[in-house]
Design a protein around this motif. Structure first.
Motif, PDB file in Angstrom:
ATOM      1  N   SER A   6      31.274 -20.513  32.822  1.00 43.43           N
ATOM      2  CA  SER A   6      32.460 -20.721  32.074  1.00 43.43           C
ATOM      3  C   SER A   6      33.687 -21.145  33.431  1.00 43.43           C
ATOM      4  CB  SER A   6      33.206 -19.947  31.226  1.00 43.43           C
ATOM      5  OG  SER A   6      33.322 -18.634  31.564  1.00 43.43           O
ATOM      6  N   SER A   7      34.239 -21.796  33.909  1.00 43.36           N
ATOM      7  CA  SER A   7      35.307 -22.361  34.419  1.00 43.36           C
ATOM      8  C   SER A   7      35.456 -23.194  33.943  1.00 43.36           C
ATOM      9  CB  SER A   7      34.194 -22.792  35.621  1.00 43.36           C
ATOM     10  OG  SER A   7      33.868 -23.910  35.333  1.00 43.36           O
ATOM     11  N   SER A   8      36.708 -23.588  35.057  1.00 39.23           N
ATOM     12  CA  SER A   8      38.279 -24.418  34.844  1.00 39.23           C
ATOM     13  C   SER A   8      38.333 -25.630  36.053  1.00 39.23           C
ATOM     14  CB  SER A   8      39.265 -23.836  34.896  1.00 39.23           C
ATOM     15  OG  SER A   8      40.936 -24.687  34.585  1.00 39.23           O
ATOM     16  N   ARG A  37      41.917 -22.155  30.280  1.00 33.12           N
ATOM     17  CA  ARG A  37      40.623 -23.071  31.293  1.00 33.12           C
ATOM     18  C   ARG A  37      40.687 -24.931  30.778  1.00 33.12           C
ATOM     19  NH1 ARG A  37      37.112 -19.074  28.788  1.00 33.12           N
ATOM     20  NH2 ARG A  37      36.686 -17.299  30.794  1.00 33.12           N
ATOM     21  N   GLN A  73      37.659 -28.103  31.301  1.00 32.30           N
ATOM     22  CA  GLN A  73      37.696 -29.119  31.817  1.00 32.30           C
ATOM     23  C   GLN A  73      36.995 -30.250  31.476  1.00 32.30           C
ATOM     24  OE1 GLN A  73      33.926 -28.202  32.241  1.00 32.30           O
ATOM     25  NE2 GLN A  73      35.236 -26.200  33.056  1.00 32.30           N
ATOM     26  N   LEU A  93      33.517 -24.222  28.703  1.00 33.39           N
ATOM     27  CA  LEU A  93      34.647 -22.727  28.899  1.00 33.39           C
ATOM     28  C   LEU A  93      35.108 -22.296  27.976  1.00 33.39           C
ATOM     29  CD1 LEU A  93      36.183 -26.318  26.732  1.00 33.39           C
ATOM     30  CD2 LEU A  93      37.019 -25.124  29.012  1.00 33.39           C
TER      31      LEU A  93
END
Length: 221
Positions: free
Chosen positions: A13-15, A135, A137, A161
């Motif tokens: 998960s990341s932004s 977040r 994406q 996400l």
């Protein structure tokens, strides 16, 4: 459908991009409805989701069901997903169908009396900012779904996400905002980096961020 709590992320998960979730959400607080009717989040749920629009974007606020269709992979196949289909509405530049496990993409309803995405400048390869919690994406429009249901994205979108991405029991029950940029297009559709680059540029313009030009700083509005 089970939802991962905001702040509980999967390993990937990341932004993405330079525009924050709060900045994007501030621009879609109010809805000017462009759909002729309302959508359901699932077949058994009431029809209460409008598709909203501004001159620059189309957006909706819904749940996230998991689309695991397209290319066979370790996590998306007819063993892991009883509803698996080996094709997507749109194909890669090499003719293969999209990879739900590998490519962040969003599902839009097939054109109907409720709404026709193409007439709003939304088609295969259009860029979508998907917001969940804090977040962001970027994804592309990659598949179509039922004419009366909205709120679905690929395995990769959910995973990035922090949403449980499994086709059986995964997804989020609510709290997902989909912001599709009118007239945008990523080619080749399978280039996620191109989606991020274009999406971040369009998002910066949408929220009124300043950009640095050759002569100094100018406003994007």
């Amino acid at each position: 459908m089970l939802a991962t709590l905001p702040g509980t992320a999967t390993a990937r998960s990341s932004s993405e991009g330079s525009v924050t979730a709060d900045e994007l959400l501030a621009k879609v607080r109010t809805c000017t409805r462009i759909s002729d009717g309302l959508y359901r989040s699932d077949a058994t749920e009431p029809a209460d989701i409008p598709v909203c629009g501004t001159p620059d974007v189309v957006f909706w606020k819904a749940d996230m069901d998991i689309d695991c269709d397209g290319q066979y992979s370790a996590r998306c196949n007819d063993d892991t997903d009883p509803s698996f289909q080996p094709q997507t509405a749109f194909a890669q530049s090499d003719g293969d169908y999209l990879s739900s496990e590998g490519l962040p993409f969003v599902v839009v309803p097939v054109a109907s009396d409720l709404w026709e995405p193409f007439s709003s400048g939304i088609s295969g390869g259009s860029v979508v900012a998907v917001v969940y919690g804090d977040r962001v994406q970027y994804a592309v429009v990659g598949d179509t779904g039922p004419h009366d249901i909205i709120g679905e994205a690929s395995y990769a979108t959910a995973e990035r996400l922090g949403i449980e991405p499994g086709p059986e029991g995964g997804g989020a029950d609510s709290g997902v905002t989909y912001i599709a940029f009118r007239g945008s297009h990523v080619s080749p559709i399978e280039s996620h980096q191109d989606a991020v680059t274009l999406g971040d540029e369009l998002a910066r313009e949408f929220v009124g961020r300043q950009v640095r030009s050759g002569d100094g700083v100018e406003d994007e509005d």
